[in-house]
Design a protein around this motif. Structure first.
Motif, PDB file in Angstrom:
ATOM      1  N   VAL A  26       5.137  -7.003  -3.392  1.00 35.07           N
ATOM      2  CA  VAL A  26       6.425  -6.924  -3.912  1.00 35.07           C
ATOM      3  C   VAL A  26       6.240  -5.514  -4.932  1.00 35.07           C
ATOM      4  O   VAL A  26       6.987  -4.541  -5.169  1.00 35.07           O
ATOM      5  CB  VAL A  26       6.965  -7.994  -4.523  1.00 35.07           C
ATOM      6  CG1 VAL A  26       8.162  -7.676  -5.411  1.00 35.07           C
ATOM      7  CG2 VAL A  26       7.442  -8.886  -3.208  1.00 35.07           C
ATOM      8  N   VAL A  27       5.036  -5.919  -5.625  1.00 31.03           N
ATOM      9  CA  VAL A  27       4.657  -4.918  -6.996  1.00 31.03           C
ATOM     10  C   VAL A  27       4.495  -3.407  -6.321  1.00 31.03           C
ATOM     11  O   VAL A  27       5.058  -2.476  -7.043  1.00 31.03           O
ATOM     12  CB  VAL A  27       3.615  -5.550  -7.632  1.00 31.03           C
ATOM     13  CG1 VAL A  27       2.999  -4.411  -8.602  1.00 31.03           C
ATOM     14  CG2 VAL A  27       3.942  -6.745  -8.293  1.00 31.03           C
ATOM     15  N   ILE A  32       6.123   2.163  -5.490  1.00 32.91           N
ATOM     16  CA  ILE A  32       6.445   3.144  -4.632  1.00 32.91           C
ATOM     17  C   ILE A  32       7.983   3.808  -4.737  1.00 32.91           C
ATOM     18  O   ILE A  32       8.285   4.953  -4.736  1.00 32.91           O
ATOM     19  CB  ILE A  32       6.254   2.938  -2.878  1.00 32.91           C
ATOM     20  CG1 ILE A  32       4.775   2.641  -2.633  1.00 32.91           C
ATOM     21  CG2 ILE A  32       6.683   3.742  -2.027  1.00 32.91           C
ATOM     22  CD1 ILE A  32       4.438   1.882  -1.469  1.00 32.91           C
ATOM     23  N   PHE A  33       9.030   2.920  -4.800  1.00 34.15           N
ATOM     24  CA  PHE A  33      10.322   3.105  -4.905  1.00 34.15           C
ATOM     25  C   PHE A  33      10.598   3.795  -6.275  1.00 34.15           C
ATOM     26  O   PHE A  33      11.319   4.599  -6.301  1.00 34.15           O
ATOM     27  CB  PHE A  33      11.342   2.146  -4.749  1.00 34.15           C
ATOM     28  CG  PHE A  33      11.595   1.591  -3.148  1.00 34.15           C
ATOM     29  CD1 PHE A  33      12.373   2.401  -2.470  1.00 34.15           C
ATOM     30  CD2 PHE A  33      11.189   0.132  -2.795  1.00 34.15           C
ATOM     31  CE1 PHE A  33      12.243   2.207  -0.924  1.00 34.15           C
ATOM     32  CE2 PHE A  33      11.482   0.169  -1.419  1.00 34.15           C
ATOM     33  CZ  PHE A  33      11.891   1.083  -0.627  1.00 34.15           C
ATOM     34  N   THR A  34       9.956   3.426  -7.196  1.00 38.58           N
ATOM     35  CA  THR A  34      10.079   4.150  -8.525  1.00 38.58           C
ATOM     36  C   THR A  34       9.431   5.600  -8.417  1.00 38.58           C
ATOM     37  O   THR A  34      10.395   6.337  -8.987  1.00 38.58           O
ATOM     38  CB  THR A  34       9.421   3.108  -9.668  1.00 38.58           C
ATOM     39  OG1 THR A  34       9.642   1.785  -9.776  1.00 38.58           O
ATOM     40  CG2 THR A  34       9.455   3.726 -11.033  1.00 38.58           C
ATOM     41  N   LYS A  35       8.451   5.591  -7.741  1.00 36.54           N
ATOM     42  CA  LYS A  35       7.834   7.153  -7.808  1.00 36.54           C
ATOM     43  C   LYS A  35       8.782   8.060  -7.032  1.00 36.54           C
ATOM     44  O   LYS A  35       9.061   9.120  -7.166  1.00 36.54           O
ATOM     45  CB  LYS A  35       6.308   7.079  -7.206  1.00 36.54           C
ATOM     46  CG  LYS A  35       5.522   6.685  -8.429  1.00 36.54           C
ATOM     47  CD  LYS A  35       4.192   6.901  -7.988  1.00 36.54           C
ATOM     48  CE  LYS A  35       3.194   6.785  -9.192  1.00 36.54           C
ATOM     49  NZ  LYS A  35       3.615   8.037  -9.936  1.00 36.54           N
ATOM     50  N   PHE A  36       9.407   7.111  -5.869  1.00 37.67           N
ATOM     51  CA  PHE A  36      10.149   7.823  -4.963  1.00 37.67           C
ATOM     52  C   PHE A  36      11.615   8.368  -5.803  1.00 37.67           C
ATOM     53  O   PHE A  36      12.096   9.587  -5.212  1.00 37.67           O
ATOM     54  CB  PHE A  36      10.676   7.044  -3.643  1.00 37.67           C
ATOM     55  CG  PHE A  36      11.422   7.773  -2.530  1.00 37.67           C
ATOM     56  CD1 PHE A  36      10.820   8.668  -1.888  1.00 37.67           C
ATOM     57  CD2 PHE A  36      12.854   7.530  -2.429  1.00 37.67           C
ATOM     58  CE1 PHE A  36      11.768   9.317  -0.822  1.00 37.67           C
ATOM     59  CE2 PHE A  36      13.573   8.122  -1.651  1.00 37.67           C
ATOM     60  CZ  PHE A  36      12.937   9.043  -0.759  1.00 37.67           C
ATOM     61  N   TRP A  46       0.862   8.517  -2.893  1.00 42.52           N
ATOM     62  CA  TRP A  46       0.170   8.385  -1.626  1.00 42.52           C
ATOM     63  C   TRP A  46      -0.778   7.355  -1.395  1.00 42.52           C
ATOM     64  O   TRP A  46      -0.976   6.555  -0.150  1.00 42.52           O
ATOM     65  CB  TRP A  46      -0.244   9.592  -0.870  1.00 42.52           C
ATOM     66  CG  TRP A  46       0.907  10.635  -0.837  1.00 42.52           C
ATOM     67  CD1 TRP A  46       0.973  11.867  -1.623  1.00 42.52           C
ATOM     68  CD2 TRP A  46       1.912  10.627   0.198  1.00 42.52           C
ATOM     69  NE1 TRP A  46       2.311  12.460  -1.241  1.00 42.52           N
ATOM     70  CE2 TRP A  46       2.788  11.707  -0.135  1.00 42.52           C
ATOM     71  CE3 TRP A  46       2.191   9.899   1.242  1.00 42.52           C
ATOM     72  CZ2 TRP A  46       3.960  12.058   0.553  1.00 42.52           C
ATOM     73  CZ3 TRP A  46       3.405  10.020   2.002  1.00 42.52           C
ATOM     74  CH2 TRP A  46       4.290  11.092   1.468  1.00 42.52           C
ATOM     75  N   ILE A  47      -1.597   7.157  -2.507  1.00 45.76           N
ATOM     76  CA  ILE A  47      -2.711   5.939  -2.443  1.00 45.76           C
ATOM     77  C   ILE A  47      -1.797   4.814  -2.358  1.00 45.76           C
ATOM     78  O   ILE A  47      -2.405   3.807  -1.836  1.00 45.76           O
ATOM     79  CB  ILE A  47      -3.442   6.144  -3.681  1.00 45.76           C
ATOM     80  CG1 ILE A  47      -4.499   7.274  -3.470  1.00 45.76           C
ATOM     81  CG2 ILE A  47      -4.436   4.937  -3.887  1.00 45.76           C
ATOM     82  CD1 ILE A  47      -5.414   7.350  -2.402  1.00 45.76           C
ATOM     83  N   THR A  48      -0.783   4.446  -2.903  1.00 45.79           N
ATOM     84  CA  THR A  48      -0.076   3.229  -3.272  1.00 45.79           C
ATOM     85  C   THR A  48       0.461   3.007  -1.739  1.00 45.79           C
ATOM     86  O   THR A  48       0.508   1.958  -1.448  1.00 45.79           O
ATOM     87  CB  THR A  48       1.186   3.479  -4.442  1.00 45.79           C
ATOM     88  OG1 THR A  48       0.627   3.634  -5.351  1.00 45.79           O
ATOM     89  CG2 THR A  48       1.885   1.962  -4.523  1.00 45.79           C
ATOM     90  N   ILE A  49       0.868   3.967  -0.999  1.00 47.65           N
ATOM     91  CA  ILE A  49       1.406   3.707   0.260  1.00 47.65           C
ATOM     92  C   ILE A  49       0.448   3.264   1.190  1.00 47.65           C
ATOM     93  O   ILE A  49       0.555   2.331   1.896  1.00 47.65           O
ATOM     94  CB  ILE A  49       2.000   4.970   0.942  1.00 47.65           C
ATOM     95  CG1 ILE A  49       3.512   5.407   0.182  1.00 47.65           C
ATOM     96  CG2 ILE A  49       2.340   4.919   2.402  1.00 47.65           C
ATOM     97  CD1 ILE A  49       4.017   6.442   0.458  1.00 47.65           C
ATOM     98  N   LEU A  54      -2.568  -1.379   3.962  1.00 50.97           N
ATOM     99  CA  LEU A  54      -3.766  -2.380   4.173  1.00 50.97           C
ATOM    100  C   LEU A  54      -3.657  -3.785   3.648  1.00 50.97           C
ATOM    101  O   LEU A  54      -3.891  -4.555   4.289  1.00 50.97           O
ATOM    102  CB  LEU A  54      -5.034  -1.498   3.358  1.00 50.97           C
ATOM    103  CG  LEU A  54      -5.356  -0.206   3.574  1.00 50.97           C
ATOM    104  CD1 LEU A  54      -6.409   0.138   2.899  1.00 50.97           C
ATOM    105  CD2 LEU A  54      -5.859  -0.475   5.090  1.00 50.97           C
ATOM    106  N   VAL A  55      -2.746  -3.862   2.461  1.00 55.90           N
ATOM    107  CA  VAL A  55      -2.454  -5.351   2.159  1.00 55.90           C
ATOM    108  C   VAL A  55      -1.501  -5.883   2.954  1.00 55.90           C
ATOM    109  O   VAL A  55      -1.672  -7.163   3.322  1.00 55.90           O
ATOM    110  CB  VAL A  55      -1.865  -5.205   0.683  1.00 55.90           C
ATOM    111  CG1 VAL A  55      -1.281  -6.519   0.456  1.00 55.90           C
ATOM    112  CG2 VAL A  55      -2.959  -4.751  -0.221  1.00 55.90           C
TER     113      VAL A  55
END
Length: 76
Positions: A26-27, A32-36, A46-49, A54-55
Motif C-alpha cells: 500500500v505504501v 508510485i501514484f504520488t510521483k506519477f 522506477w526503483i519503486t515499481i 518483487l514485494v
C-alpha cells in the motif's frame, strides 16, 4: 510441542508477515501514484515499481506457504 501446534505457530507467523507485506505494498503504490501525479519519472519512481513487483511476488510466496500449511493441518 505437538506437530499441530508447531504448524499453527508457523501459520500465525505467515499471516502476520502477509499483513506486513500488504501494508508495504500500500505504501509503495501510494508513492508510485504520488510521483506519477507530479510527473516525476525519475530513478526512484522506477526503483519503486521494481520493488513493488518483487514485494508482490513475496506476498504470493507467503500466500502459497499459508495454503500449504493449512492443507498440512487438514492431513493431521
Amino acid at each position: 510441542m505437538a506437530k499441530i501446534d508447531e504448524i499453527k505457530e508457523i501459520l500465525n507467523t505467515l499471516r502476520i508477515t502477509m499483513s506486513i507485506i500488504a501494508g508495504i505494498i500500500v505504501v509503495l503504490v501510494g508513492k508510485i501514484f504520488t510521483k506519477f501525479e507530479n510527473n516525476q519519472f525519475d530513478f526512484i519512481f522506477w526503483i519503486t515499481i521494481i520493488v513493488t513487483i518483487l514485494v508482490i511476488f513475496a506476498e504470493a510466496i507467503v500466500i502459497y506457504n499459508i495454503s500449504k500449511k493449512t492443507k498440512e493441518i487438514k492431513d493431521l
